[in-house]
Scaffold this active site. Structure first.
Site, PDB file in Angstrom:
ATOM      1  CG  HIS A   1      53.589  63.466 -74.953  1.00 11.40           C
ATOM      2  ND1 HIS A   1      52.445  63.822 -74.295  1.00 11.40           N
ATOM      3  CD2 HIS A   1      53.650  62.110 -74.901  1.00 11.40           C
ATOM      4  CE1 HIS A   1      51.849  62.722 -73.843  1.00 11.40           C
ATOM      5  NE2 HIS A   1      52.547  61.685 -74.206  1.00 11.40           N
TER       6      HIS A   1
ATOM      7  CG  ASP B   1      56.377  58.615 -66.989  1.00 10.92           C
ATOM      8  OD1 ASP B   1      56.738  59.552 -66.260  1.00 10.92           O
ATOM      9  OD2 ASP B   1      57.059  57.602 -67.189  1.00 10.92           O
TER      10      ASP B   1
ATOM     11  CG  ASP C   1      53.628  57.207 -71.648  1.00  9.42           C
ATOM     12  OD1 ASP C   1      53.135  57.027 -70.507  1.00  9.42           O
ATOM     13  OD2 ASP C   1      54.691  56.695 -71.991  1.00  9.42           O
TER      14      ASP C   1
ATOM     15  CE1 TYR D   1      57.899  59.677 -69.812  1.00 19.04           C
ATOM     16  CE2 TYR D   1      56.462  59.698 -71.725  1.00 19.04           C
ATOM     17  CZ  TYR D   1      57.006  59.035 -70.635  1.00 19.04           C
ATOM     18  OH  TYR D   1      56.652  57.738 -70.386  1.00 19.04           O
TER      19      TYR D   1
ATOM     20  NE  ARG E   1      59.480  54.373 -72.346  1.00 21.30           N
ATOM     21  CZ  ARG E   1      60.093  54.452 -71.174  1.00 21.30           C
ATOM     22  NH1 ARG E   1      59.783  55.444 -70.343  1.00 21.30           N
ATOM     23  NH2 ARG E   1      61.002  53.568 -70.811  1.00 21.30           N
TER      24      ARG E   1
ATOM     25  CD  GLU F   1      52.738  50.878 -70.945  1.00 27.00           C
ATOM     26  OE1 GLU F   1      53.011  50.327 -69.868  1.00 27.00           O
ATOM     27  OE2 GLU F   1      52.004  50.351 -71.799  1.00 27.00           O
TER      28      GLU F   1
END
Length: 915
Positions: free
Chosen positions: A343, A80, A82, A296, A298, A84
């Site tokens: 994002h 992903d 980000d 996405y 988040r 994380e």
């Protein structure tokens, strides 16, 4: 053929379809490594060294990736986009290097895409990069901070505070928000005020409402009428005047759409409109993202890619017409605190497709997609054009002035698609007014305001034929002029409890947490039972109040909103590459470890007294009669305070303990609630032979106990209370009666074996065995509980005999149909028995059915041995060795022969058959 790694198998399946057979797409199934949940996983004394461990479930996934790399010498990390996701890519690379699956010549790259569409994925493959070190370092710093706080602060809570489970760096601050809001509500004192309004009519008979704003030349505010008397005078003043329209002012206005969703606003709106929790919202959005329907989810960005803006404008024009498309695209400023983590907004990947076009069947996914789609389109639509009208109505002298407000939507614009929800009810200025002109007469309407009257309380007193100058009162409302003038009582309201939506909004305003953490934070405090959700509102449990009170007094700095927000900013600087992550950790740990050390000197009594002081308004609210709320209601001398029990719980008890044993559950007093029969620490009934006799409430119900639990005596004598005995009726005498069980009734006259009376799992019963604690022996139920303490031997013998004679009784010994004698090879009697389903052969614990057509009289020993051997082979049972006869014991040489003989015979009957 490169190996591409993503988090989930659903995403892997979709991406594999886009990339084709030239790639191997595998899933990591989320994080592959984590810090072991034990001390020492982060070592502050050794440069904050972190010991990572591959989870058991993740080992097979790492192995699958390593096996794929054995033949495909290129690794593309596509987790992903980000912090994380960057961390997962870093963990994978580190784990694979330790396994030596990544060699010197293995090409390792990182790609990111904001949407799982063919164009986004294939475009991302053209722009590979390396894992972003600053983002990984920000992750490491955050993970280390959370670990250091949790594993150092939680043990302090366990030692000093009863019932506390754990504490977290951000969760504790979030919990403080909820607790402080609840304390505001409890401290709130409502203030009475009255409003006055009238229902008027236009010359054409159209009706509208106006509220009183000026009386006797004085402008009114909210608290101008503080009681019914003042309100009644105002109602009479309005009802006695002839009114006309003084002025009409119409102002054009516009309403612009809200920006597209980011994580926090998506959670808020899903909560408002659907009642979905933060976790449910993010889980549903995750599935939409993995299906390729949305970008996405988040993100703290609200900007849209240029091609997405174009797509939205085209979709708006096609569906609603060109007048709904503004001349210039709407540009929303990105509010992300760190551009590297920002994002796009959460938006559909294809603006032309609604939920029906995509064929989304899942109810939650359909609702959430529809919400995202409408919000995104609305964000690029034309503003709504309104006309806000304000009408002033009054008498000729200007003594009474009323105001009516409303608006007319001239062009709906984005409202055609979507309107943002509100956390609180809207004001009345959205009402539409009829056509009103200056100078028009404003007579009172004929329709009484019965609905508004009913909302005030009782609606029985309907105003039909009241005289025009008269008034009708009904508790919280005053009606006049046939119900056309209304005086309404109000009370100020406390601040509302947080919902998940408003809590996330408040955390965002304070800068606490980040988009990817909101759902887990709100969920964690509920899972730990610090907070409960009731009617979508978050209410702190007493356990949560305790934790907050403790932290606010002994670790205040670490639950301050500014401190937590500043730490988040520092982590953002780390992710931007502007700050060293270990410097942030070092500064935090230096002060935090000192604060932890200081609490080691705290005495529990000191902590409890401090919490008593902080929570006094909640635990001991003021009494109406003005008496001391902490005065013990039982003895009238001691003071009530929070106390701890051995079980780890908290309760309210008297300071005069043990002379006064008054207790009540932890929390505010409940009117009419009686003190529990068994206090949390147990009830001392008295002494017997120097031992204290206690009444406790245990896991399986109340019980009495002799003595204390000590290092030497882990389980002192105990006996459960019979179901028919209320705990409040149990005294020392009854406790000793229970503790003296089982009671010896006497010796059975037929066999000399003792008979006992006691209470078991299924009630009172007799036991016929020399040792009442040993298994076996005959039993018989007792009809009454009192029989346990009163029954004599004659009655006991009679009950045991009745049980033995009853069909199927445990004491009954079934008589054999035929006795065949001792088993020729293994010893023990072999008998032919009458069974429920026909005759059978019995030997030891083996029952072998006699074949149909064979009479019991025809069964021989040889036939019985064969049937027994067959049955033993099927069930896996073994036949036992024949025991030496007692008279043969002295003959030492004979015994081995007999044993050897049994050993040789054994394979014929059991081992040979089953083998």
């Amino acid at each position: 053929m490169p190996v591409v790694v993503v988090e989930s198998p659903a995403k892997a399946k979709t991406i594999n379809k886009y990339l084709g057979p030239g790639y191997t797409v595998l899933a990591s199934y989320g994080h592959v490594r984590d810090l072991p949940p034990k001390d020492g996983s982060v070592d502050p004394e050794n440069g904050f060294d972190m010991k990572w461990e591959i989870a058991t479930d993740s080992r097979k996934h790492v192995k699958a990736i390593a096996d794929a790399l054995a033949s495909d010498n290129a690794l593309i990390l596509a987790t992903d986009p980000d912090r994380e996701g960057e961390a997962i890519s870093w963990h994978l690379e580190e784990a694979l290097r330790k396994r030596k699956a990544i060699k010197k010549d293995t090409a390792v790259s990182r790609v990111v895409f904001n949407a799982i569409t063919k164009s986004a994925v294939t475009e991302a493959m053209k722009s590979p990069r390396q894992v972003d070190a600053p983002l990984v370092e920000a992750y490491l710093a955050r993970r280390a901070l959370d670990y250091l706080v949790g594993f150092n602060l939680s043990p302090v809570l366990w030692r000093k505070l009863p019932g506390a489970k754990s504490a977290g760096r951000v969760q504790s601050v979030c919990l403080r928000l909820i607790v402080e809001r609840e304390m505001e509500i409890e401290a709130f004192r409502p203030r009475e005020y009255w409003s006055v309004k009238a229902r008027l009519a236009t010359p054409r008979g159209q009706e509208y409402e106006a509220r009183l704003t000026t009386l006797s030349g004085k402008k009114l505010d909210r608290f101008s009428f503080e009681n019914e008397t003042q309100a009644e005078m105002a109602v009479q003043a309005v009802a006695s005047r002839a009114l006309s329209v003084l002025s009409v002012e119409a102002k054009p206005g516009t309403r612009n759409p809200s920006p597209p969703f980011m994580t926090s606003t998506l959670q808020q709106e899903a909560s408002r409109k659907f009642g979905m929790g933060a976790r449910a919202t993010m889980g549903t959005a995750q599935r939409l993202y993995e299906a390729g329907y949305i970008t996405y989810m988040r993100t703290d960005g609200i900007d849209m890619a240029p091609e997405a803006v174009t797509g939205a404008r085209d979709a708006i024009k096609d569906r609603f017409g060109g007048e709904y498309v503004p001349s210039e695209p709407r540009i929303y400023k990105n509010k992300a605190k760190n551009a590297q983590e920002a994002h796009e907004c959460v938006r559909p990947t294809d603006m032309t497709k609604d939920a029906d076009a995509l064929g989304i069947r899942d109810g939650d996914q359909r609702k959430l997609y529809d919400l995202i789609w409408k919000r995104t389109l609305a964000s690029q639509m034309e503003a709504a054009r309104l006309e806000r009208t304000t009408v002033e109505i009054g008498d000729a002298d200007g003594e009474v002035v009323l105001r009516a407000t409303g608006q007319v939507v001239l062009f709906d614009g984005f409202l055609k698609v979507y309107e943002e929800g509100r956390d609180e009810p809207a004001e009345d200025d959205d009402k539409r007014l009829p056509q009103i002109a200056k100078g028009d007469a404003a007579p009172f309407a004929k329709t009484p305001m019965v609905e508004e009257f009913a909302k005030a309380g009782k609606s029985d007193d309907v105003v039909d034929d009241a005289p025009s100058a008269g008034m009708r009162k009904n508790g919280a409302a005053i009606l006049a002029k046939n119900g056309a003038v209304l005086g309404l009582q109000h009370h100020t309201q406390p601040p509302p409890r947080y919902t998940e939506a408003t809590l996330v909004k408040r955390m965002e305003e304070l800068g606490i947490g980040r988009p990817s953490t909101y759902a887990s934070i709100v969920t964690t405090i509920q899972d730990r039972e610090y907070v409960r959700k009731d009617a979508n509102r978050l209410i702190p449990e007493d356990k949560g109040r305790l934790v907050t009170a403790f932290l606010a007094n002994y670790f205040r700095r670490y639950v301050e909103y500014d401190f937590t927000a500043d730490l988040e900013d520092q982590l953002d600087h780390v992710s931007a590459g502007d700050r060293e992550w270990k410097d942030v950790l070092d500064r935090f740990w230096r002060d935090f470890s000192a604060a932890i050390a200081e609490t080691s000197e705290l005495r529990i009594t000191e902590v409890l007294e401090k919490i008593n002081e902080v929570l006094e308004p909640h635990l001991f609210p003021p009494k109406e009669d003005g008496s001391d709320p902490r005065l013990c209601p039982n003895c009238g001398e001691g003071r009530l305070s929070m106390r701890t029990a051995r079980s780890g719980g908290a309760f309210i008890g008297c300071s005069n303990y043990p002379e006064c044993r008054f207790t009540r559950p932890f929390g505010p007093p409940v009117e009419g609630e009686a003190a529990p029969a068994i206090p949390p620490e147990g009830k001392l009934l008295g002494e017997d032979q120097g031992d204290p006799i206690w009444l406790h409430d245990g896991r399986f119900g109340p019980y009495v106990q002799r003595g204390e639990v000590t290092e030497e005596v882990k389980k002192p004598p105990r006996q459960s209370l019979p179901r028919d005995w209320p705990p409040e009726d149990v005294d020392l005498q009854k406790a000793l009666m229970l503790l003296n069980l089982p009671r010896e009734v006497g010796t059975h006259p037929e066999d000399g074996v003792k008979v006992w009376a006691t209470i078991g799992r299924y009630g009172p019963y007799l036991k016929h065995n020399d040792d009442p604690a040993a298994r076996g022996g005959k039993t018989a139920p007792l009809p009454e509980l009192a029989d346990v303490f009163e029954i004599g031997m004659n009655r006991a013998v009679e009950l045991l005999a009745q049980k033995a004679a009853s069909r199927g009784g445990r004491g009954q010994a079934a008589k054999p149909l035929r006795e065949l004698g001792e088993h020729p090879e293994s010893g023990g009697p072999v008998n032919v028995m009458e069974g429920r389903y026909g005759p059978y052969v019995k030997w030891d614990k083996i029952n072998a059915t006699i074949p149909k057509g064979t009479e019991p009289e025809a069964v021989t020993m040889a036939m019985a041995v064969e049937l027994i051997a067959e049955r033993a082979a099927k069930s896996g049972k073994k036949t036992k060795k024949a025991a030496p006869k007692k008279d043969a014991a002295p003959k030492k040489k004979a015994a081995p022969k007999k044993a050897a003989s049994a050993k040789k015979a054994k394979p014929k009957t059991v081992k040979g058959e089953s083998g």
